[in-house]
Structure formats: C-alpha cells, structure tokens
Design an enzyme around this catalytic site. Structure first.
Site, PDB file in Angstrom:
ATOM      1  CD  GLU A  72      -3.205  -0.939   1.967  1.00 34.22           C
ATOM      2  OE1 GLU A  72      -4.333  -1.337   1.596  1.00 34.22           O
ATOM      3  OE2 GLU A  72      -3.009  -0.426   3.101  1.00 34.22           O
ATOM      4  CD  GLU A  78      -4.199  -5.292   1.684  1.00 36.01           C
ATOM      5  OE1 GLU A  78      -5.042  -4.706   2.408  1.00 36.01           O
ATOM      6  OE2 GLU A  78      -2.969  -5.164   1.829  1.00 36.01           O
TER       7      GLU A  78
END
Length: 374
Positions: free
Chosen positions: A144, A251
């Site tokens: 991320e 995700e």
C-alpha cells in the site's frame, strides 16, 4: 498473460492454528488448507516483516510474520499445492498509507543506506525462500505505497526516493530469479484506495518516469473506505489502458455481520479494538452487512474485475478470510502499539469480514468464489 488468480491472504495462519481456530465445511471439521483447495483457491498471499519483536524480545502479534514464520507458512502452503505471493512490507510491523515505519535496524539510515538495505533484505529473503523450494508465483515490493515507504526519506511526494527504494527491491527479485535459473517472477506494485483514479495516475506517472519496470498493478479495495464498485471499475479501466499492466485487487473484503464477537476473544472492553467498520461507514456501502450482502457484493465485484478493458483484471486476494475471533490472536500487542505510536487497543478488528462465520463455518460468498469461472 497471467491465469486468473483466486487468492487468499493467510498470513495469520500459524497464529490461528496455535490459538486453536477450527474450520468447518458442510458441518465437518476440515483443515483450513483443504478447504482452500476445495474452494478453488490457487494462490496464498503472505506478508513479510523485518523484525516484529520488541528489543526485549516481545512479540508484536498479528501473525508474527518475520522471515522465519512466513517461510514456515510458505513451505506448508507450497506442499499443499498453492502458489505464493510474497508481500514485502519493509517495516517491522504494519505498513500502509498511514504508517511506513523504518525497521528498527534501519532507523538511522539515510537514502543510500536504505537503498542497499532494501536490496540486501529482498535478495537474501527471496533467495532463502527459493532455496527452500517455496512456489513463489508473484512478489509484491512494498505494501500500500500510496504515501510512499520508509518514512521520512521515502514519504510522498518524494518520488525520487520512493522510486529508488522500490527499484532496489525489484532489482533484488530479478537477481534472485536469475541466480535460480527461473522464469520471470511477476512483480507487483501495490497502492490502496482502488476507487481513487487521481491517486493512481499521479503515483504511477511519477514512478514510471523514474523506476524499474514491473508487471502488475495491485489495488486495495474495501467498500467502507475506497468508494463504490463503479469507482473501482472506472479506475481499473483507466489504468489498464493508460499503463498497459495487468491488474490484481491485492486486498479486498466485505463484512457479513455486525454481531459482536466479544465472547470469542475473551478480552475486556478496554482491550478490544472492535469492528473495523463503524456504523457511519456502513451507511455508505452498497450492500448490507449480512451473509447475503457479502455474497451479493462478491458477485458484483467478480463480475466487474473480469470485464476490465483488454482483459486486464487478472484476479484478487481476499484479505485474511480465515481470521476468525479466537483468544490470543489480535492485530497488535502493547509492544507493537509502542513501536507504531498507536494508542490501541488491540483485539481482532477483522472477524466480521472473514469468509467464515465466528464458529468457523464457510460463508455463502466463499462457495460463490469456488464456482466462479472468469
């Protein structure tokens, strides 16, 4: 082109087994990896932290995913027939847009030292996993990375350093792959907020000007925080055309209940993190937090990501689908809260977004994933 990936992040697998988590398929207790096989999962995503232990040796929790622990899980899932997505965080604990903390051992490093540290850690670890015959089918360099990595040196908008650190990891993967005489290992660069097109355009425009080539753009998409499914689809269509990369939702999850799981955790209220999804956020999502809502979300999600321009949508990873509430398994410990400077509390936080109910029974959404053909 990659085959369509049906993936699951099972990074807490060893911890859950140690804490006594049990899983059931059609009422029969069944090994979790056997359930994964039955339900057509092909790849397991595993995070790698540098040193998730305090200086006095206390665990940071949340799976304790140092190299040793993650290697043990990776060997187990390889033996069970799965591919492995190795997910480097380059931190001693969680790395995400809100925190990208340098490992304790790298705390005083400058830019050049950090580039070397990323390269050496990635090369050593990837070599180790390959030496141990782990079936690595993909590697994620950073987690991320929307706001960069290895703060403050690699914090957004310092794209020169961001690209330098990510590129060091990519070069290390390529070196390990070549040393083992392997075909090219697909490399993913992963941002959060999959519905935010301007983020992806800005980040990848700057990175591609500066950084090493890669293969896959990974996105996080949580409906509570990242906009509508239409926003995700629009962003994926745009970046597929703009960058010519394959796309994987690295995700994703969706809640199936707002029933409390306090009794399973056996924690005092002050020790519990509670639900990851507050009620004001739930009001913004398109599907209700029920088993039917989770199923309907999954149908919609899978339909959209398999109809991206150029067939660029190549799969997904459900995040921690087996993290059911059991005593002893939580997202943090006192020691890791101190490392992050987070007030806490600890506890599970994620159980109502799993693909199993609190008793460990398979949810209907998982059966749909099993039967889905892209």
């Amino acid at each position: 082109m990659l085959q369509f990936v049906k993936g699951m992040d099972l990074s807490t697998l060893q911890e859950l087994e140690r804490c006594g988590a049990k899983y059931y398929d059609n009422g029969q207790e069944t090994d979790i990896l056997e359930i994964m096989r039955r339900y057509d999962v092909d790849t397991v995503r595993l995070r790698v932290w540098n040193n998730p232990w305090s200086e006095s040796g206390q665990s940071y929790g949340a799976g304790e995913n140092d190299v040793k622990t993650t290697l043990a899980i990776a060997k187990k899932v390889t033996e069970a027939g799965f591919g492995v997505l190795l997910n480097y965080h380059y931190s001693d604990f969680w790395a995400d847009p809100g925190k990208q903390i340098k490992p304790k051992a790298w705390k005083n490093y400058g830019v050049e030292e950090l580039k070397r540290a990323v390269y050496d850690f990635t090369l050593e670890t990837t070599n180790l996993f390959l030496d141990e015959h782990v079936n690595i089918t993909m590697i994620q360099v950073g987690n991320e990375l929307s706001n960069g990595l290895l703060w403050p040196e690699g914090q957004y908008p310092n794209y020169d350093n961001i690209a330098a650190f990510v590129s060091a990891g990519i070069r290390a993967v390529r070196a390990a792959q070549e040393a083992h005489g392997m075909k090219k290992i697909p490399i993913m660069i992963h941002l959060d907020n999959g519905g935010k097109n301007e983020l992806y355009r800005d980040w990848f425009d700057h990175y591609i000007e500066r950084g090493e080539d890669f293969d896959i753009i990974g996105l996080s998409y949580y409906p509570f925080w990242h906009g509508t499914l239409q926003m995700l689809e629009d962003n994926m269509n745009d970046i597929a055309e703009r960058y010519g990369k394959e796309l994987i939702v690295a995700e994703v999850s969706m809640g199936y209940t707002m029933e409390d799981y306090k009794s399973y955790e056996k924690l005092d209220d002050k020790e519990r993190k509670g639900y990851a999804t507050r009620r004001e956020l739930i009001e913004k999502i398109e599907y209700p937090m029920t088993k039917q809502g989770q199923l309907d979300f999954t149908k919609d999600f899978l339909h959209r990501i398999t109809h991206i321009k150029g067939n660029a949508g190549r799969g997904f990873f459900w995040w921690e689908p087996a993290w059911i509430p059991v005593a002893g398994s939580g997202w943090a410990t006192r020691e890791s809260l101190a490392y992050m400077g987070d007030p806490g509390p600890c506890g599970n936080e994620w159980a109502n977004q799993a693909l199993f109910d609190y008793e460990g029974n398979v949810n209907p959404a998982f059966a749909y994933i099993r039967d889905f053909q892209p």
